[in-house]
Design an enzyme around this catalytic site. Structure first.
Site, PDB file in Angstrom:
ATOM      1  N   LEU A 131       0.821  -1.163  -0.039  1.00 46.23           N
ATOM      2  CA  LEU A 131       0.067   0.057   0.034  1.00 46.23           C
ATOM      3  C   LEU A 131       0.842   1.214   0.062  1.00 46.23           C
ATOM      4  CD1 LEU A 131      -2.862   1.306   0.541  1.00 46.23           C
ATOM      5  CD2 LEU A 131      -2.481   1.270   2.867  1.00 46.23           C
ATOM      6  N   HIS A 132       0.610   2.160  -1.116  1.00 42.27           N
ATOM      7  CA  HIS A 132       1.256   3.158  -0.856  1.00 42.27           C
ATOM      8  C   HIS A 132       0.330   4.461  -1.678  1.00 42.27           C
ATOM      9  CE1 HIS A 132       2.032   1.368  -4.764  1.00 42.27           C
ATOM     10  NE2 HIS A 132       2.159   2.378  -5.378  1.00 42.27           N
ATOM     11  N   PHE A 133       0.736   5.868  -1.244  1.00 41.47           N
ATOM     12  CA  PHE A 133       0.034   6.982  -1.941  1.00 41.47           C
ATOM     13  C   PHE A 133       0.965   7.547  -2.671  1.00 41.47           C
ATOM     14  CE2 PHE A 133      -2.713   5.602   1.413  1.00 41.47           C
ATOM     15  CZ  PHE A 133      -3.954   6.169   1.204  1.00 41.47           C
TER      16      PHE A 133
END
Length: 138
Positions: free
Chosen positions: A98-100
């Site tokens: 998960l990353h933004f």
């Protein structure tokens, strides 16, 4: 199993331009500078998507994103920030951590970071509403 690139960066086993780091999260410069000021934010604890991150790490990651966003707007002369996240393969997630993406913005910079959605496989709006409004599973 090979460790993911974000876990390697979090463990300082792979190089990165670290913008901000605390005990549980990190923001780095993206290697691909397709736009000037493309950052990546992620939890140091491996979580594949928004459904697998624990609430404590989720909140810390969001606090980190806010802290860095405040900094780039208040101290670095940027006018805004786009936050982009693809959670799950069907959403276009290409790295299984998960990353933004934080896209740092200036007024009139010509960047169009908003997705252009096409009308495909449209379900009835009321049917979708009933489906997601049903909280009996919780």
């Amino acid at each position: 199993m090979e460790q993911c690139i974000f876990c390697q960066i979090a463990n300082h086993e792979s190089p990165a331009k670290i913008v901000y780091e605390n005990d549980s999260s990190m923001i780095i410069m993206a290697k691909e500078q397709d736009v000037s000021g493309h950052l990546l934010a992620f939890s140091k604890t491996h979580a594949t998507d928004v459904t697998s991150i624990d609430p404590e790490n989720w909140l810390e990651l969001q606090n980190t994103i806010k802290k860095v966003s405040d900094h780039v707007i208040n101290d670095c002369g940027y006018a805004g920030v786009n936050l982009l996240c693809a959670s799950g393969k069907a959403a276009g997630q290409s790295v299984n951590h998960l990353h933004f993406h934080l896209i740092l913005r200036q007024d009139h910079d010509g960047i169009d970071a908003w997705p252009h959605l096409e009308e495909k496989n449209q379900l009835d709006r009321d049917e979708v509403y009933r489906k997601i409004k049903n909280w009996s599973n919780f």
